[in-house]
Each structure stands twice: as structure tokens, then as C-alpha cells.
Design an enzyme around this catalytic site. Structure first.
Site, PDB file in Angstrom:
ATOM      1  N   CYS A   4      -2.098  44.516   0.147  1.00  0.00           N
ATOM      2  CA  CYS A   4      -2.968  45.643  -0.212  1.00  0.00           C
ATOM      3  C   CYS A   4      -4.229  45.091  -0.886  1.00  0.00           C
ATOM      4  CB  CYS A   4      -2.280  46.558  -1.219  1.00  0.00           C
ATOM      5  SG  CYS A   4      -0.851  47.414  -0.557  1.00  0.00           S
TER       6      CYS A   4
ATOM      7  N   CYS B 281       8.421  46.255  -1.312  1.00  0.00           N
ATOM      8  CA  CYS B 281       7.062  46.631  -0.914  1.00  0.00           C
ATOM      9  C   CYS B 281       6.984  48.133  -0.652  1.00  0.00           C
ATOM     10  CB  CYS B 281       6.655  45.866   0.330  1.00  0.00           C
ATOM     11  SG  CYS B 281       5.136  46.461   1.054  1.00  0.00           S
TER      12      CYS B 281
ATOM     13  N   GLN C 102       2.328  50.190  17.358  1.00  0.00           N
ATOM     14  CA  GLN C 102       1.537  50.595  16.191  1.00  0.00           C
ATOM     15  C   GLN C 102       2.437  50.712  14.973  1.00  0.00           C
ATOM     16  OE1 GLN C 102      -1.691  51.067  15.963  1.00  0.00           O
ATOM     17  NE2 GLN C 102      -2.455  51.370  18.035  1.00  0.00           N
TER      18      GLN C 102
ATOM     19  N   TYR D 134      -7.133  47.688  27.581  1.00  0.00           N
ATOM     20  CA  TYR D 134      -6.440  47.092  26.423  1.00  0.00           C
ATOM     21  C   TYR D 134      -5.265  48.018  26.058  1.00  0.00           C
ATOM     22  CZ  TYR D 134     -11.155  45.055  25.962  1.00  0.00           C
ATOM     23  OH  TYR D 134     -12.362  44.468  26.187  1.00  0.00           O
TER      24      TYR D 134
ATOM     25  N   GLU E 159      -3.973  45.376  30.563  1.00  0.00           N
ATOM     26  CA  GLU E 159      -3.588  44.658  29.353  1.00  0.00           C
ATOM     27  C   GLU E 159      -3.367  43.188  29.700  1.00  0.00           C
ATOM     28  OE1 GLU E 159      -2.778  44.977  25.933  1.00  0.00           O
ATOM     29  OE2 GLU E 159      -2.011  42.932  26.146  1.00  0.00           O
TER      30      GLU E 159
ATOM     31  N   CYS F 178     -10.507  49.049  15.969  1.00  0.00           N
ATOM     32  CA  CYS F 178      -9.934  48.638  14.685  1.00  0.00           C
ATOM     33  C   CYS F 178     -10.967  47.876  13.872  1.00  0.00           C
ATOM     34  CB  CYS F 178      -8.674  47.807  14.898  1.00  0.00           C
ATOM     35  SG  CYS F 178      -8.937  46.383  15.950  1.00  0.00           S
TER      36      CYS F 178
HETATM   37  N1  SAH Z   1      -3.848  50.588  23.053  1.00  0.00           N
HETATM   38  C1  SAH Z   1      -2.675  49.872  22.619  1.00  0.00           C
HETATM   39  C2  SAH Z   1      -2.925  48.451  22.101  1.00  0.00           C
HETATM   40  C3  SAH Z   1      -4.219  48.156  21.446  1.00  0.00           C
HETATM   41  S1  SAH Z   1      -4.295  46.599  20.636  1.00  0.00           S
HETATM   42  C4  SAH Z   1      -1.949  50.690  21.577  1.00  0.00           C
HETATM   43  O1  SAH Z   1      -2.528  51.566  20.981  1.00  0.00           O
HETATM   44  O2  SAH Z   1      -0.773  50.455  21.385  1.00  0.00           O
HETATM   45  C5  SAH Z   1      -5.312  45.651  21.704  1.00  0.00           C
HETATM   46  C6  SAH Z   1      -4.593  45.126  22.918  1.00  0.00           C
HETATM   47  O3  SAH Z   1      -5.535  44.399  23.698  1.00  0.00           O
HETATM   48  C7  SAH Z   1      -3.475  44.141  22.624  1.00  0.00           C
HETATM   49  O4  SAH Z   1      -2.312  44.610  23.260  1.00  0.00           O
HETATM   50  C8  SAH Z   1      -3.958  42.815  23.242  1.00  0.00           C
HETATM   51  O5  SAH Z   1      -2.911  42.054  23.798  1.00  0.00           O
HETATM   52  C9  SAH Z   1      -4.889  43.289  24.315  1.00  0.00           C
HETATM   53  N2  SAH Z   1      -5.977  42.380  24.756  1.00  0.00           N
HETATM   54  C10 SAH Z   1      -6.629  41.439  24.043  1.00  0.00           C
HETATM   55  N3  SAH Z   1      -7.633  40.897  24.775  1.00  0.00           N
HETATM   56  C11 SAH Z   1      -7.623  41.526  25.976  1.00  0.00           C
HETATM   57  C12 SAH Z   1      -8.441  41.433  27.157  1.00  0.00           C
HETATM   58  N4  SAH Z   1      -9.463  40.584  27.231  1.00  0.00           N
HETATM   59  N5  SAH Z   1      -8.156  42.239  28.188  1.00  0.00           N
HETATM   60  C13 SAH Z   1      -7.119  43.129  28.131  1.00  0.00           C
HETATM   61  N6  SAH Z   1      -6.322  43.257  27.044  1.00  0.00           N
HETATM   62  C14 SAH Z   1      -6.564  42.478  25.973  1.00  0.00           C
END
Ligand code: SAH
Length: 555
Positions: free
Chosen positions: A81, A164, A287, A316, A337, A420
Site C-alpha cells: 500500500c 494483510c 483480475q 489484449y 492475446e 491501467c
Molecule cells: N483484458 C484482460 C487482460 C488485460 S491485461 C482482462 O481484463 O482480464 C493485458 C493483457 O495483454 C495480458 O493478458 C498480456 O498477456 C497481454 N499482452 C501483452 N502484450 C501483448 C501484445 N503485444 N499483444 C497482445 N496481448 C498482449
């Protein structure tokens, strides 16, 4: 300038991106960890550079009105934290400010624009015990006893703490059982420095909806001695569903091994986000704050505003969480992904939810989408691949420009950006807004209370010529003599809408008036900034406006 070891009294007037307090002494900037905005503190300079330095807070002389008693005794030492001593309300304000600041500084958006699109950060009712996942490192204390807890900020020293308050209450009992098992059976904790010892980490996951528990021990080897004794104790806990081992004999910082083996029960737990069911294995990304994740995805869905006819890309996509959420309301979803295992999970999750309109691809988003775009044109006689909605949820580094370029080419009506890191978000939004998109809504979602992180969801849609006008030229900015003109302009607009079903802007009206030789105020055609695009009135609207001018006997 200040020097090392100087002790000063300073008022904290700002917050840095890492949550640290910022104060100024005669124009010299000090960064002071654990001091919060509004505090007056006594601080000792630890590191002094020419224009700024880092100081340690020695004493709070006058506490800020936003200061609260931290719930955790280790709040300051622990790296988990950063802002537990700040009231939750202030934390949310800080997060909103962080997003705004990045949009302004990095994105180059002006404040008026940001005010118009920004919605308040979505916070939690209860900002503690929200994490469904925890990874505890094991070590050995000076007396030779096994300990577990958290790493102190920026180090690998373990602070012994099984309590925690970001994690679920069940963690404590699980950790005590493991420590007890280690003591009774002389099972040593791993030592990073020597590479010896067995127990490295434990990963605990808890299904907030299903109440299922997963325990995965990461070990420096392949076998756990007297495993049955540990299993016997752990399985007495309510909800225990999965006990696994993940061998990791590497000497690096990565916590999990590359594989796992089931010791007891099954290799995964099940949980829900909204009405979508997910199977989560020790190696799956999932998540960590399920309550806020539901709000986050709900917001992405709300922004996408699907009617059931749309083609949607979820780039992603991880284990397909957003994809499956959207698939329930779209015609077809494609997820992309980079991690193959995550895509396997995504496909499996689609199957267990009986969702048949989601397809998943392994690869880099910045390669898969451009390849798809080119291939589509080749196989469809030059026709462009289109999408209705594109969702991106990239890691901290944001999107690759090649990807943004392809998104722009595919001309989706909407882009929903889940981020993020609002700094890379702002950079990418700048690109999209320079290439035909407009920000409609921005909202932070607090996925990580007590820390400085914030997730942001942004809705963008294609710029329409009329949008540019709203920003570049607003009738309210005209001088006092405009009242009459305004009425006339409104009359023309109303007439055109009624007679031709077209919406026209004041800018278009002024362009047509000028063409017809009618004098207009000089402000009318001038955009506010030099490089703003000035859209030109399309032929169809020009004819309609001319008809209105005739109707009102102006020409
Ligand atoms: N949308 C998902 C995960 C988001 S986190 C959710 O909400 O659960 C970002 C994701 O991007 C991760 O799973 C990571 O493995 C992936 N990632 C990272 N670089 C990437 C790329 N160049 N192309 C595709 N995916 C990628």
C-alpha cells in the site's frame, strides 16, 4: 538549495505519481514518502539534487484534514500500500487528478475538454479486503523460524505479517497452517541468496462468488515431503477446492513456475464476474478485485452500447473476460492475446458459458490485427475490413503505434480503451484524436484502493464535422451584439432540420452566408487554435442552408 541531512519544516502541497507528498522550501522541491497533502511535517533530506531532493518524514507537526489512522500496522514499511494514511475520498480525488493531469500534459487536451468528458472515479464502498489473490513469499527469521508476509518497499526483505487487510480473512489461517507444517516437518523456506531451501511462495485465490479456495505452493524442487500432513490440515478449511504445486527452480524474480501439478482436488477454482463463469488455474491471469472488475467491464459494455448486430474486437483479451462480457450483447467478438495459455482459458471459458460467437487468436495485437486487415483486402477484392467497436486493454506500456494505425484504418464507430496506466493512455488518445476520433467519456475505476494505481475507461467515437465546430466555435463566445444573429442562426438550423432532416452548424451557416455575399462577424470562420481543422460545408447542407436563407429573405 538544500543539502543532505538538512532538517526542514515543510507544508505538503502536492502529491507525486507514486503517492509521495511534495513540498517546497524556498522554491526547492522535496519528495517526502508517507506525507500527505495538507500535512505540515518535519523532514530530513536524504538525497539532494540541484533542484529537488528526497526527504524522510520525521514528525507530523500539523496533520492534514485528509489524514486517517492506517488500518495496517505495517502500512509504511510494506511495499503493497502507498496511500493508506489518506482518507478514501482523498484517494479518489488524487486518482481523478492523476488521470486529468496526464490527459492534459501528455495528451495535450485542454481543461475545458477534459471537464466535459470526465466522470467521477468509481470507488468501492468498502476499500479493504478486496483482493481475491495473494502471493506470499516465505523466508527464515533470525531465530531460524519460517516466516511469511510481504516484501518491504523496493526490497526483498520479508515483513512477517499474515494479516494483510487487502486480502481475504482466510489467508491468515492458510498461512499459519503452512508455517506450522514447515516447523513440524523441518521443511525449509527458500533462500534467494543461496538458492537453497524449498518453499518459495504460496499463491492463494478465493472465489468471491463461489467461496472456493485455491492454494498453490511454489517450490524450489519437485516434491513436497509429507505432503499428506499439509493436505489434511488445509482440506479442513471450508471451501478448499484446489491444492497444487508449482515447481520453480530458476534463480530469477518470477514467482510462479512454468507448470503445476494437482496435489488434491482439482487444478482450478471457478468464479463469476456478473453472470459469466470463469475457471481459474494457478497460472491464469485473472483480475484481482472482482467487485470493481464487474464495474469496470460493466462500464466498458455501457460505453460500447451494443445492439446485437456488431462486430467487436477485444485486443489484449487475457482469458477472454471482456470478450465474453461483450459477446452476450454483440453479433461476433474476436479476442487477441499474446499468451497461448490464456487463449486456451479463454476458449474454455467461452465453452463453459455456452458462448458461441467469440473467437480467439494467439499473437501480438499489433501483428494480428494489421495482418487480418491486409489479408481481408486481398481476399475481398480490395474491400476494407471493418469493425463496429474495438476494445483495447493493454499492459502498462500501452498500444503499439502499428496497432493504433490499423484501428484508425478499420474506422470502428467506437473505440473503448481500458487502461491501467493513464500516462500511456494519454499518449495513445492523442494519436487517436489526431486521426479522426474524439473522446466522449473518461472514467476512472478504483481497482486498487490504498495504492496509487487507477484503471481508466475511455469511450472514443469518430469525429463528425459538427463536433469540431462545437469545440472550435461556440456561439456563446460571440460578442454582445450576437443575440439577434443567434436567433437567426437558430431559425436557420431549425428550418434546415425540419425541411431537410439535416443538422447544420453555425460554422456551415456562416460559410454559406459568406459565399452568398452576406457579411458575417469575423469570429465566425476562425478556429480557436491555429492547427484546428476547419470542416467545409458539404454540398447537400450548403443547398439546404441556401434554401433557408431564401426562406428568411436574406438572399
Ligand atoms: N483484458 C484482460 C487482460 C488485460 S491485461 C482482462 O481484463 O482480464 C493485458 C493483457 O495483454 C495480458 O493478458 C498480456 O498477456 C497481454 N499482452 C501483452 N502484450 C501483448 C501484445 N503485444 N499483444 C497482445 N496481448 C498482449
Amino acid at each position: 538549495m538544500l543539502n543532505k541531512n538538512d532538517v526542514v519544516t515543510v507544508e505538503i502541497t502536492d502529491i507525486g505519481v507514486g503517492g509521495e507528498g511534495i513540498g517546497r522550501v524556498d522554491g526547492y522541491t522535496l519528495f517526502i514518502k508517507d506525507a500527505i497533502i495538507g500535512d505540515v511535517v518535519e523532514a530530513k533530506v536524504m538525497k539532494a539534487k540541484k533542484n529537488y531532493g528526497y526527504a524522510r518524514m520525521m514528525e507530523i507537526i500539523h496533520p492534514s484534514a485528509d489524514r486517517v489512522e492506517p488500518k495496517c500496522a505495517f502500512a509504511r514499511k510494506c511495499g503493497g500500500c502507498q496511500i493508506q494514511e489518506m482518507s478514501y475520498e482523498r484517494q479518489l480525488a488524487f486518482k481523478e487528478q492523476k488521470i486529468r493531469g496526464n490527459l492534459e500534459r501528455i495528451g495535450g487536451f485542454d481543461r475545458g475538454k477534459i471537464d466535459a468528458v470526465m466522470e467521477p472515479v468509481e470507488g468501492m464502498d468498502e476499500p479493504f479486503r478486496y483482493r481475491n489473490k495473494a502471493q506470499f513469499p516465505f523466508g527464515t527469521d533470525k531465530e531460524g523460524n519460517p516466516v511469511t508476509g510481504f516484501y518491504a518497499g523496493r526490497t526483498h526483505d520479508i515483513i512477517a505479517n499474515t494479516e494483510c487487510i487487502l486480502g481475504v480473512e482466510q489467508n491468515r489461517e492458510i498461512l499459519e497452517i503452512i508455517l506450522q507444517y514447515m516447523k513440524e516437518n523441518c521443511v525449509a523456506a527458500y533462500d534467494e541468496k543461496s538458492g537453497k531451501g524449498l518453499i518459495r511462495h504460496v499463491l492463494i485465490r478465493y472465489g468471491f462468488t463461489t467461496k472456493e479456495i485455491m492454494v498453490c505452493l511454489v517450490i524450489n524442487g519437485t516434491k513436497l515431503p509429507k505432503a499428506d500432513r499439509l493436505i489434511k490440515k488445509l482440506t479442513q478449511l471450508e471451501g478448499m477446492t484446489s491444492i497444487t504445486l508449482s515447481p520453480n527452480t530458476r534463480r530469477d524474480n518470477v514467482i510462479m513456475g512454468n507448470s503445476y501439478e494437482v496435489l488434491w482436488g482439482q487444478g482450478f477454482i471457478t468464479d463469476y464476474i456478473g453472470n459469466v463463469k470463469y475457471q481459474i488455474s494457478p497460472l491464469s491471469f485473472y483480475q484481482v478485485n472482482p467487485v470493481q472488475t464487474e464495474k469496470l467491464y460493466g462500464l466498458a459494455l455501457e460505453y460500447a452500447d451494443l445492439k446485437g448486430t456488431e462486430t467487436v474486437w477485444d485486443l489484449y483479451c487475457g482469458i477472454g473476460t471482456i470478450s465474453l462480457f461483450l459477446a452476450q450483447k454483440a453479433k461476433q467478438v474476436y479476442g487477441v492475446e499474446i499468451v497461448p495459455q490464456a487463449i486456451e482459458d479463454a476458449k474454455n471459458n467461452a465453452k463453459i458459458n455456452e458462448i458461441n460467437n467469440a473467437a480467439f487468436y494467439v499473437g501480438k495485437a499489433e501483428e494480428v490485427l494489421p495482418d487480418y486487415y491486409e489479408e481481408y483486402a486481398k481476399t475481398h477484392g480490395g474491400e476494407k475490413a471493418r469493425a463496429d467497436v474495438i476494445v483495447v486493454d493493454p499492459p502498462r506500456k500501452g498500444c503499439d503505434e502499428t496497432l493504433l494505425e490499423t484501428i484508425v484504418k478499420m474506422e470502428p464507430e467506437k473505440v473503448v480503451y481500458v487502461s491501467c496506466d493513464s500516462a500511456t493512455l494519454a499518449r495513445d488518445l492523442k494519436y487517436l484524436c489526431e486521426n479522426g476520433y474524439e473522446i466522449r467519456k473518461v472514467r476512472g475505476v478504483d481497482q486498487f484502493p490504498e495504492t496509487v494505481h487507477v484503471e481508466t475507461v475511455v469511450l472514443l467515437s469518430q469525429q463528425k464535422p459538427d463536433d469540431t465546430i462545437e469545440i472550435d466555435l461556440d456561439l456563446d463566445e460571440l460578442d454582445a451584439t450576437s443575440a439577434e444573429l443567434k436567433a437567426t442562426y437558430q431559425k436557420i438550423k431549425d428550418y434546415v432540420l425540419k425541411e431537410f432532416g439535416l443538422r447544420v452548424s453555425s460554422l456551415y451557416i456562416s460559410q454559406v452566408k459568406r459565399k452568398c455575399g452576406i457579411e458575417v462577424g469575423e469570429n465566425y470562420n476562425l478556429p480557436k487554435s491555429e492547427n484546428a481543422r476547419v470542416p467545409q460545408c458539404p454540398k447537400e447542407k450548403e443547398e439546404a442552408i441556401k434554401a433557408a436563407l431564401k426562406y428568411f429573405a436574406m438572399i
